[in-house]
Each structure stands twice: as structure tokens, then as C-alpha cells.
Scaffold this motif. Structure first.
Motif, PDB file in Angstrom:
ATOM      1  N   VAL A  31      -3.556   7.094  -0.001  1.00 35.56           N
ATOM      2  CA  VAL A  31      -3.362   5.721   0.488  1.00 35.56           C
ATOM      3  C   VAL A  31      -4.445   5.448   1.523  1.00 35.56           C
ATOM      4  O   VAL A  31      -4.779   6.328   2.309  1.00 35.56           O
ATOM      5  N   SER A  32      -4.985   4.270   1.522  1.00 34.02           N
ATOM      6  CA  SER A  32      -6.178   4.018   2.326  1.00 34.02           C
ATOM      7  C   SER A  32      -6.165   2.662   3.000  1.00 34.02           C
ATOM      8  O   SER A  32      -5.406   1.767   2.612  1.00 34.02           O
ATOM      9  N   GLY A  33      -7.072   2.525   3.963  1.00 39.11           N
ATOM     10  CA  GLY A  33      -7.328   1.222   4.556  1.00 39.11           C
ATOM     11  C   GLY A  33      -7.994   0.318   3.529  1.00 39.11           C
ATOM     12  O   GLY A  33      -8.557   0.783   2.533  1.00 39.11           O
ATOM     13  N   MET A  93      -2.469   3.787  -4.800  1.00 39.41           N
ATOM     14  CA  MET A  93      -2.555   2.335  -4.963  1.00 39.41           C
ATOM     15  C   MET A  93      -1.236   1.621  -4.666  1.00 39.41           C
ATOM     16  O   MET A  93      -0.499   1.181  -5.548  1.00 39.41           O
ATOM     17  N   THR A  94      -0.963   1.462  -3.366  1.00 41.20           N
ATOM     18  CA  THR A  94       0.215   0.718  -2.920  1.00 41.20           C
ATOM     19  C   THR A  94       0.052  -0.750  -3.330  1.00 41.20           C
ATOM     20  O   THR A  94      -1.063  -1.192  -3.617  1.00 41.20           O
ATOM     21  N   PRO A  95       1.130  -1.530  -3.322  1.00 41.54           N
ATOM     22  CA  PRO A  95       1.001  -2.953  -3.649  1.00 41.54           C
ATOM     23  C   PRO A  95      -0.055  -3.666  -2.788  1.00 41.54           C
ATOM     24  O   PRO A  95      -0.759  -4.555  -3.267  1.00 41.54           O
ATOM     25  N   ALA A 102       5.893  -1.596   1.989  1.00 46.40           N
ATOM     26  CA  ALA A 102       7.153  -2.337   1.893  1.00 46.40           C
ATOM     27  C   ALA A 102       7.605  -2.741   3.291  1.00 46.40           C
ATOM     28  O   ALA A 102       8.113  -3.846   3.500  1.00 46.40           O
ATOM     29  N   GLU A 103       7.422  -1.823   4.224  1.00 41.68           N
ATOM     30  CA  GLU A 103       7.836  -2.036   5.619  1.00 41.68           C
ATOM     31  C   GLU A 103       9.281  -2.548   5.608  1.00 41.68           C
ATOM     32  O   GLU A 103      10.169  -1.846   5.197  1.00 41.68           O
ATOM     33  N   ILE A 104       9.483  -3.805   6.027  1.00 46.87           N
ATOM     34  CA  ILE A 104      10.798  -4.420   5.878  1.00 46.87           C
ATOM     35  C   ILE A 104      10.585  -5.614   4.956  1.00 46.87           C
ATOM     36  O   ILE A 104       9.753  -6.491   5.238  1.00 46.87           O
TER      37      ILE A 104
HETATM   38  C1  LIG Z   1      -1.096   3.301   6.623  1.00 46.31           C
HETATM   39  S1  LIG Z   1      -0.675   2.425   5.161  1.00 46.31           S
HETATM   40  C2  LIG Z   1      -1.981   2.893   4.035  1.00 46.31           C
HETATM   41  C3  LIG Z   1      -1.967   2.148   2.709  1.00 46.31           C
HETATM   42  C4  LIG Z   1      -2.310   0.665   2.751  1.00 46.31           C
HETATM   43  N1  LIG Z   1      -3.244   0.314   3.747  1.00 46.31           N
HETATM   44  C5  LIG Z   1      -1.027  -0.134   2.895  1.00 46.31           C
HETATM   45  O1  LIG Z   1      -0.795  -0.692   3.961  1.00 46.31           O
HETATM   46  O2  LIG Z   1      -0.300  -0.170   1.911  1.00 46.31           O
HETATM   47  C6  LIG Z   1       0.731   3.293   4.452  1.00 46.31           C
HETATM   48  C7  LIG Z   1       2.059   3.144   5.120  1.00 46.31           C
HETATM   49  O3  LIG Z   1       2.148   3.952   6.267  1.00 46.31           O
HETATM   50  C8  LIG Z   1       3.288   3.542   6.995  1.00 46.31           C
HETATM   51  N2  LIG Z   1       2.981   3.574   8.432  1.00 46.31           N
HETATM   52  C9  LIG Z   1       1.877   3.122   9.045  1.00 46.31           C
HETATM   53  N3  LIG Z   1       1.977   3.258  10.393  1.00 46.31           N
HETATM   54  C10 LIG Z   1       3.196   3.823  10.631  1.00 46.31           C
HETATM   55  C11 LIG Z   1       3.893   4.210  11.808  1.00 46.31           C
HETATM   56  N4  LIG Z   1       3.372   3.997  13.015  1.00 46.31           N
HETATM   57  N5  LIG Z   1       5.118   4.752  11.678  1.00 46.31           N
HETATM   58  C12 LIG Z   1       5.648   4.946  10.441  1.00 46.31           C
HETATM   59  N6  LIG Z   1       5.039   4.598   9.297  1.00 46.31           N
HETATM   60  C13 LIG Z   1       3.826   4.039   9.375  1.00 46.31           C
HETATM   61  C14 LIG Z   1       3.603   2.117   6.567  1.00 46.31           C
HETATM   62  O4  LIG Z   1       4.836   2.045   5.907  1.00 46.31           O
HETATM   63  C15 LIG Z   1       2.444   1.777   5.639  1.00 46.31           C
HETATM   64  O5  LIG Z   1       2.798   0.906   4.619  1.00 46.31           O
END
Ligand SMILES: C[S@@+](CC[C@H](N)C(=O)[O-])C[C@H]1O[C@@H](n2cnc3c(N)ncnc32)[C@H](O)[C@@H]1O
Ligand SMILES: Nc1c(NC[C@H](O)[C@H](O)[C@H](O)CO)[nH]c(=O)[nH]c1=O
Ligand SMILES: N[C@@H](Cc1ccc(O)cc1)C(=O)O
Ligand code: SF4
Length: 462
Positions: free
Chosen positions: A143-145, A201-203, A237-239
């Protein structure tokens, strides 16, 4: 407002109030009836009839969830031999809970600032994955930026290069950067070493892979699948309630966008996981609505193999630094989140306990609160570490067998889709990965890594 939003400023439409009672909700959960959002709110709050968490009621919820876990999947605890290979930390989306990202301009050639982040070329990704496959890993999670130079493939690059205002679509040419991540399809193909399972590949990434085009998510996931993608991580997905997303990740796709992308991935035959990232500004009503949206999605697709509650790690995040939140979830909230996920998601077999978020001790406790999967070896971890998490970056199979056996459960290695499973006899040698394409039981860690690890854990000399 010219000052940052704080906890006191937040007023939500959805609040944890119901016409249901805790006792009714618990009785339904015990009987195996399908729970409503109100039932979930009652269980998550241990009753809206009083403030705070009632410990006796909490224990009853955990017990019901543990029983459901035993009925659904038995006493086995699964885990996977996997590697995290995140391609880049360059990202301008600006989610306020995230410290994984680094501002994309710090990666440009013409900048004075030295970036704190990294970008890997497809060749570098391949080398890292090949090395891990050599050691018996059979899944790579990536998973990436959302790097501005990323394009889906050459066709997409052509469209983005011809765009009249590339900034509008968050695009910059790879030449502007010190290192180019290449295209998403190149990265998928590069990581697809010897049949290793590519989980990526997240959404949100799929959205980035279609920006500036009218291509559907189906088209995106089809091309990614053809390039080597096997399953999709249901993060981002977060919330899944927009009034919460507006506060914590206003730059992200909305709830409907996330659901649309997941459904499209399912349509083209990809399996997937689903997550919730909780313990920040949201309340129990939001958590319950989120569970309902995931359960509805699974009713439509049937392709979600596991649900992963990700407890918010607050220390180094903008949400905490700007006083929007004062910390993450409490242990009681963590346990109830796992338990109610098990009870509510009657159509998802596996609930994952993340040692990255909870640590070993609490992670094990979660396996008696409704969880049955204990994640993977991962070998490298950047998301939680950068947010301030302190539970390390990997677990070996020996660690897993010790941990799982210590609570009297059965250690089982699994494939990403849970179809291949191998019960591990703690007495056998080697314990190492055996499902992999190079299934020779090579130890998970190199000699140097094992030595470094022992040196760190050895008692200090006097
Ligand atoms: C860092 S992103 C990487 C993939 C892509 N950029 C995205 O947002 O889908 C992957 C996931 O990490 C989780 N994440 C990021 N920061 C976090 C934190 N401080 N605590 C818990 N989970 C976190 C979030 O659920 C986020 O969707
Ligand atoms: N919970 C976390 C995971 N879980 C994902 C698993 O490692 C595995 O990829 C999945 O179960 C599919 O087989 N990964 C992390 O990096 N961090 C977590 O907190
Ligand atoms: N990368 C996510 C965890 C994750 C990855 C893949 C999954 O399928 C599920 C969860 C994190 O560390 O927060
Ligand atoms: S969660 Fe993903 S999209 Fe949001 S800032 Fe972090 S890396 Fe970027």
C-alpha cells in the motif's frame, strides 16, 4: 474558522442514542440473530442508558463474541507468511490521521529539502519481493502514498501527459522526480515473483489510477488483475460515514466511492479484506453504521475474507498534534470493537487481531474476544511506526507458534484467501513457511537479522 478544529467543535448528526436496550441487544447476539445498527450501538457502548463502559456488561459481550468465534471457526488461530512492500510515501492527500505520507514536492529533483520518505522503482520492488520469496514468503502486501507521477499504465500516462492542466488531476511527470515509481501495472508485474500472492491497490489507490479519465473501477481493477494483482486490501475505509471523513480525510474518496471501488474489484473476480480505522473523532454510532455498510457490501459480493479493526495510533499525527483528539481508543473500546465486529458481521468468517496496533499481549487477548486471525510476519512496517506505534516490524513463525500455543489455541498458517491451511505442530522442525513456491522451510529471518534481534533482546551485561 481560522483556528484548527478541536474535539469540542465537532457536532455530528449521528450520535449513540437508540430505542433499543442493552439486554435485548445482547440476547439477540447470543441467539445468533442478525443485529441492527441500534443493537451494535448498545453493545459498543455497553448500554446507552448510562455513561462510560460497564465492565460487567463488557465481559458479557466479549463472552458472546468468543462463543460465536468458536462456533464459526473453532480453535485454530491463523497467520500468514507475508511481506509489506510499500512503494512510496509521497502523498498529497493530507489525511489528518496519517504520518506515513511525505509531501510530494520533497521528492522532486529541483528541491533543497531532503525527503524523509522513499520511492522504489519496479526493479527495486522486484528485488525486495524476490528476496522474501526466497525465504518462504508467499504474500506481498503493498500500500502506498498517491505519488503524483504514478499512472495506471502507459495508456493512462499518455492521457495524463496530454492533460491541459495536470495539477488539477494531481499529476506530475516522472522526470521531475529523483526516483520514478513507474506505473501501477509495472509495480504489480514486478512484485508478481514466482506466483507470490499480490495483495495491493486500495480503493483510494484505484481512484488515483483512474484520475483524469472516464474509466470505470472495473476497467482499472481488470488491468491490474491482468498485470498480476490477486487481492485488494480494504483499507482507506477509515470510517464509512461522510461526516467523519470530512473531518479526518477530506481529500479522500467518499463512502460511496469506496464501496463502488470494492464492488468493482469483486466484479472482476478479486478477493478482498475490509477494515475500520477507529478511535479518533468518531462515536459508536459511526462504528455501528460502518459495520452495517461492510455487511451490506458483503451481502452483495461475498468476496471479503477478513475484517480488520485498525486502532488509531495517535502520537505523531496531525489530529493529535492539533488537539483535535486527545488520544486513541481505550483497551475496553478495542475489545468491544473486535467483539461487536464478530457478532455483527455474520457473513465474514475471519476477524483479524493486529499485533502491530495492539502488541503481543493485547493482540492475544483479542483472540478470546472474537478474533481468530493474527495477521502476518510482514517483515517491514512503516504506517504504524511512523504514527508512533512501538510494537515492531515483524514476527517469525517461531514467535507465532509460541504466542498462539501459550493461550492453548492451534497455530495454523494460511494463504491470503484462507483456502490453504497447515496446522503447525509446535514440536516440529522447521516451523517455517511451507506453502510457498520455494517451500524448503528456510528460516524467515536471515542469520544477521536473527543475531541483531538476539542482541537487542539479550539482557545487558553488568
Ligand atoms: C497509509 S494508507 C496507504 C494506502 C493509501 N494511501 C490509502 O490511503 O488507501 C493505508 C491505511 O493505513 C491506515 N492508517 C494510516 N495512519 C494510521 C494511524 N495513524 N493509525 C492507524 N491506522 C492508520 C489507514 O486505515 C489507511 O487507510
Ligand atoms: N492488521 C494489519 C495488517 N494486516 C494484513 C495482513 O498482514 C495480511 O496482509 C492480510 O491478512 C491478508 O492476508 N497488515 C499490516 O501491515 N498492519 C496491520 O495492522
Ligand atoms: N496497511 C494497513 C493494514 C492492512 C493491510 C492490508 C489489509 O488487507 C488489511 C489491513 C495498516 O497497517 O494500517
Ligand atoms: S492515508 Fe493514504 S491517502 Fe491518506 S495521507 Fe496517508 S498515504 Fe496518503
Amino acid at each position: 474558522m481560522d483556528r484548527p478544529v478541536t474535539e469540542a467543535d465537532l457536532t455530528f448528526e449521528h450520535v449513540p442514542e437508540t430505542d433499543q436496550s442493552f439486554e435485548n441487544a445482547l440476547a439477540k447476539a447470543r441467539d445468533g440473530d442478525r443485529l441492527t445498527v441500534d443493537d451494535a450501538i448498545e453493545l459498543l457502548t455497553t448500554g446507552t442508558d448510562s455513561g462510560g463502559i460497564d465492565r460487567t456488561r463488557k465481559e458479557r459481550v466479549l463472552e458472546a463474541a468468543d462463543r460465536r468465534r468458536a462456533e464459526t471457526v473453532g480453535e485454530e488461530v491463523t497467520f500468514i507468511a507475508n511481506l509489506n512492500n510499500n512503494v512510496t510515501t509521497a502523498c498529497n492527500v493530507g489525511c489528518l490521521f496519517c504520518n506515513f505520507k511525505d509531501a510530494a514536492h520533497t521528492f522532486e529533483r529541483e528541491t533543497e529539502i531532503e525527503t524523509a520518505g522513499f520511492t522504489k522503482t519496479p526493479d527495486e520492488s522486484r528485488e525486495i519481493v524476490a528476496d522474501a520469496v526466497e525465504r518462504g514468503i508467499y504474500e506481498v502486501t503493498s500500500v502506498s502514498g498517491l505519488h503524483p507521477a504514478f499512472a495506471l499504465d502507459d495508456d493512462h500516462r499518455e492521457i495524463l501527459e496530454a492533460h491541459p492542466n495536470p495539477k488539477e488531476v494531481n499529476y506530475k511527470s516522472p522526470e521531475l522526480y529523483e526516483t520514478s515509481p513507474g506505473t501501477y501495472t509495472e509495480q504489480m508485474a514486478a512484485m508478481d515473483v514466482d506466483g507470490v500472492h499480490v495483495h495491493s491497490m486500495t480503493p483510494e489507490e484505484a481512484y488515483h489510477a483512474r484520475r483524469g479519465t472516464d474509466w470505470s473501477y472495473e476497467e482499472i481493477y481488470r488491468r491490474l488483475r491482468d498485470a498480476g494483482l490477486d487481492t485488494v486490501p480494504g483499507t482507506a475505509a477509515e470510517i464509512l460515514v461522510d461526516e467523519v471523513r470530512d473531518v479526518i480525510c477530506p481529500g479522500k474518496i467518499d463512502t460511496d466511492g469506496w464501496l463502488e471501488a470494492m464492488e468493482a474489484a469483486a466484479t472482476v473476480g478479486l478477493g478482498m479484506t475490509a477494515t475500520i480505522m477507529y478511535g479518533h473523532v468518531e462515536n459508536e454510532a459511526h462504528r455501528a453504521i460502518h459495520l452495517k455498510r461492510v455487511r451490506d457490501l458483503q451481502d452483495r459480493t461475498g468476496t471479503i475474507t477478513e475484517f480488520v479493526p485498525l486502532s488509531f495510533i495517535h502520537q505523531n499525527t496531525p489530529l493529535y498534534e492539533h488537539d483535535v483528539v486527545s488520544g486513541g481508543a481505550s483497551t475496553d473500546e478495542d475489545e468491544l470493537m473486535i467483539a461487536v465486529s464478530r457478532l455483527f458481521l455474520d457473513n465474514i468468517d475471519h476477524i483479524q487481531s493486529s499485533w502491530v496496533k495492539y502488541g503481543d499481549q493485547q493482540g492475544l487477548k483479542m483472540l478470546s474476544c472474537g478474533a481468530d486471525d493474527f495477521m502476518g510476519t510482514i517483515l517491514s512496517e512503516e504506517i504504524t511506526k511512523r504514527a508512533g506505534g512501538e510494537f515492531g516490524e515483524y514476527r517469525s513463525f517461531a514467535d507465532y507458534v509460541d504466542l498462539v500455543s501459550s493461550i492453548g489455541r492451534i497455530p495454523v498458517e494460511r494463504s491470503t484467501d484462507y483456502e490453504n491451511r497447515r496446522v503447525i505442530d509446535p514440536g516440529e522442525s522447521p516451523l517455517g513457511p511451507q506453502l510457498g513456491p520455494k517451500a524448503d522451510g528456510t528460516p524467515l529471518l536471515t542469520r544477521e537479522e536473527q543475531d541483531a534481534r538476539e542482541a537487542r533482546t539479550a539482557p545487558a551485561d553488568d
